[in-house]
Design a protein around this motif. Structure first.
Motif, short mmCIF file in Angstrom:
data_model
loop_
_atom_site.label_atom_id
_atom_site.label_comp_id
_atom_site.label_asym_id
_atom_site.label_seq_id
_atom_site.Cartn_x
_atom_site.Cartn_y
_atom_site.Cartn_z
N LEU A 1 -1.76 -2.54 -5.40
CA LEU A 1 -1.44 -3.86 -4.87
C LEU A 1 -0.25 -3.80 -3.93
CD1 LEU A 1 -1.74 -5.89 -8.20
CD2 LEU A 1 -3.47 -5.63 -6.43
N PRO A 2 -0.15 -4.75 -3.00
CA PRO A 2 1.03 -4.80 -2.12
C PRO A 2 2.25 -5.30 -2.88
CG PRO A 2 -0.43 -6.65 -1.68
CD PRO A 2 -1.15 -5.76 -2.65
N CYS A 3 3.43 -4.93 -2.41
CA CYS A 3 4.69 -5.39 -2.98
C CYS A 3 4.78 -6.91 -2.82
CB CYS A 3 5.85 -4.70 -2.28
SG CYS A 3 7.48 -5.32 -2.74
N LYS A 4 5.35 -7.59 -3.81
CA LYS A 4 5.46 -9.05 -3.73
C LYS A 4 6.47 -9.49 -2.67
CE LYS A 4 8.94 -9.94 -7.35
NZ LYS A 4 9.17 -10.66 -8.62
N TYR A 5 7.26 -8.54 -2.14
CA TYR A 5 8.21 -8.86 -1.07
C TYR A 5 7.63 -8.52 0.29
CZ TYR A 5 11.32 -9.12 -5.07
OH TYR A 5 11.89 -9.45 -6.28
N GLN A 6 6.31 -8.56 0.38
CA GLN A 6 5.62 -8.27 1.63
C GLN A 6 6.08 -9.21 2.74
OE1 GLN A 6 1.31 -9.00 1.70
NE2 GLN A 6 1.04 -6.93 2.51
N SER A 7 6.33 -10.48 2.40
CA SER A 7 6.75 -11.46 3.40
C SER A 7 8.14 -11.17 3.95
CB SER A 7 6.73 -12.88 2.80
OG SER A 7 7.61 -12.98 1.70
N GLY B 1 9.08 -8.02 4.59
CA GLY B 1 8.98 -6.83 5.42
C GLY B 1 8.48 -5.58 4.73
N CYS B 2 8.31 -5.59 3.41
CA CYS B 2 7.83 -4.39 2.71
C CYS B 2 6.33 -4.24 2.93
CB CYS B 2 8.12 -4.47 1.21
SG CYS B 2 7.65 -2.99 0.30
N VAL B 3 5.90 -3.08 3.41
CA VAL B 3 4.49 -2.84 3.72
C VAL B 3 3.84 -1.86 2.73
CG1 VAL B 3 4.79 -3.35 6.17
CG2 VAL B 3 5.09 -0.99 5.35
N GLY B 4 4.52 -1.49 1.67
CA GLY B 4 4.01 -0.50 0.73
C GLY B 4 2.90 -1.05 -0.15
N ILE B 5 1.98 -0.15 -0.55
CA ILE B 5 0.93 -0.44 -1.52
C ILE B 5 1.18 0.45 -2.73
CG2 ILE B 5 -1.55 -0.49 -1.96
CD1 ILE B 5 -0.70 -2.46 0.17
N TYR B 6 1.20 -0.14 -3.95
CA TYR B 6 1.63 0.62 -5.12
C TYR B 6 0.64 0.45 -6.28
CZ TYR B 6 5.94 0.63 -2.48
OH TYR B 6 6.86 0.80 -1.48
N PRO B 7 0.48 1.51 -7.09
CA PRO B 7 -0.33 1.38 -8.30
C PRO B 7 0.21 0.25 -9.18
CG PRO B 7 0.19 3.69 -7.89
CD PRO B 7 1.01 2.88 -6.92
N TYR B 8 -0.69 -0.41 -9.87
CA TYR B 8 -0.32 -1.61 -10.65
C TYR B 8 0.86 -1.35 -11.57
CZ TYR B 8 -0.90 -5.79 -13.51
OH TYR B 8 -0.68 -6.97 -14.19
N GLN C 1 13.56 -2.40 -7.32
CA GLN C 1 14.46 -1.60 -6.48
C GLN C 1 14.14 -1.74 -4.99
OE1 GLN C 1 13.67 2.32 -8.00
NE2 GLN C 1 14.75 1.98 -9.92
N CYS C 2 13.18 -2.56 -4.65
CA CYS C 2 12.74 -2.68 -3.27
C CYS C 2 13.90 -3.10 -2.37
CB CYS C 2 11.60 -3.69 -3.16
SG CYS C 2 10.99 -3.93 -1.47
N SER C 3 14.08 -2.38 -1.28
CA SER C 3 15.19 -2.70 -0.37
C SER C 3 14.95 -4.00 0.38
CB SER C 3 15.38 -1.54 0.62
OG SER C 3 14.20 -1.33 1.37
N TYR C 4 13.72 -4.50 0.35
CA TYR C 4 13.41 -5.75 1.03
C TYR C 4 13.54 -6.97 0.11
CZ TYR C 4 11.54 -3.02 4.92
OH TYR C 4 11.40 -2.15 5.97
#
Length: 333
Positions: free
Chosen positions: A141-147, A149-156, A165-168
């Motif tokens: 799933l995408p990071c919940k801080y996608q809005s 700027g985080c574009v990462g996709i991570y295992p559930y 720890q997301c820098s965004y």
């Protein structure tokens, strides 16, 4: 006797080469003398079977905006809804509990509902929904801080750790004079401090502030002042306040960096206060606003001035606090 006729096979092969996409050959033993196959030979254009499904799946991966991808998006959305706890509405992680009717619940909410299913009111017991836990393990799933700027996709099961720890991830408002719940990125918070909290904004890496309090014997554990400085392309918050340290009231000044801790370590600052030929000097590293105001203050990571010393610096009849705090910020090489 039925005579085997190989003509339709050749015809079907030619039509397959034209792109009709047959998945298997038709049994030619029924071709001769059969009106159905005669009709196929005379009107091959009416046979328009669906395109190869494997090719469609490949296209949907490469081009997610195509119509073919919509069913997959709907399934993902439905699965994510299944993994949402009906009580706290947060994502569920093992152990995921279920009642005899199959309704699920996260482990954190199970004690809150007194071991009763919130959906059907049946007793929950200790049944785990292993199937849903395995489904979750297969998701990315995408990071919940996608809005932000985080574009990462991570295992559930790794997503929660990343998000912590997301820098965004957004920052909390650094204003300590009220229980402000506003969150956002740095540009948003700077505008918020200026417009909503009416905080003084200054440019430059040096400062000279005077703090005055008419009744220094009263300590309300309240913030006196917050000033925001802009320098080196960054923003810094200077706090100065009174609080109770044990039985003695003290004053503290410290600097916070509007950004992450790994960036804050690139800067240093100094504070100086004094009077009557004496002075106190503090030098340190600004703390990130990821650390709460209270956490920084209660760790005494700043210039601490005992009340008696502060009154001595103030001079006069010691009935009014008058402190001048000077300082500067610099970037480490």
């Amino acid at each position: 006797m039925i005579r085997r006729n190989s003509e339709p096979v050749g015809e079907f092969k030619r039509e397959r080469e034209k792109g009709l996409g047959f998945k298997s050959c038709v049994d030619t033993s029924m071709a001769s003398g059969n009106p159905f196959f005669d009709d196929l030979r005379s009107k091959p254009e009416v046979i328009d079977l669906p395109q190869n499904e494997d090719r469609l799946d490949s296209e949907s991966v490469n081009e997610p905006t195509q119509t073919a991808a919509k069913p997959n998006l709907i399934v993902s959305s439905n699965v994510r809804e299944l993994l949402e706890c009906p009580v706290c509405l947060n994502a569920m992680y093992p152990p995921i509990h279920q009642c005899l009717n199959g309704h699920t619940l996260c482990s954190g909410c199970k004690p809150r509902v007194h071991n009763r299913c919130p959906t059907c009111r049946h007793e929950l017991g200790n049944i785990r929904c292993l199937a849903l836990e395995k489904v979750a393990a297969s998701l990315e799933l995408p990071c919940k801080y996608q809005s932000y700027g985080c574009v990462g996709i991570y295992p559930y099961y790794s997503k929660l750790k990343h998000e912590s720890q997301c820098s965004y991830r957004p920052y909390s408002c650094p204003y300590a004079g009220s229980e402000c719940t506003v969150v956002g990125d740095i540009p948003f918070l700077v505008a918020h401090l200026k417009d909503d909290h009416k905080v003084d904004m200054h440019s430059g890496s040096t400062f000279n502030h005077r703090y005055v309090k008419s009744n220094p014997h009263e300590v309300e554990n309240a913030t006196w002042m917050l000033t925001v400085f802009s320098c080196f392309g960054q923003y810094f918050c200077l706090h100065f306040e009174a609080f109770q340290l044990g039985m003695a009231p003290v004053y503290i000044a410290f600097l916070r960096f509007m950004g992450d801790d790994n960036e804050a370590k690139n800067y240093s600052y100094s504070l100086e206060v004094g009077g009557n030929g004496r002075k106190l000097i503090w030098q340190g590293v600004p703390r990130s606003i990821r650390d709460s105001h209270r956490k920084v203050r209660d760790s005494f990571d700043g210039l601490i001035i005992q009340r008696n010393m502060a009154l001595f610096f103030s001079g006069g009849d010691r009935k009014e606090l008058k402190l001048r705090v000077t300082g500067r910020i610099w970037k480490e090489q």
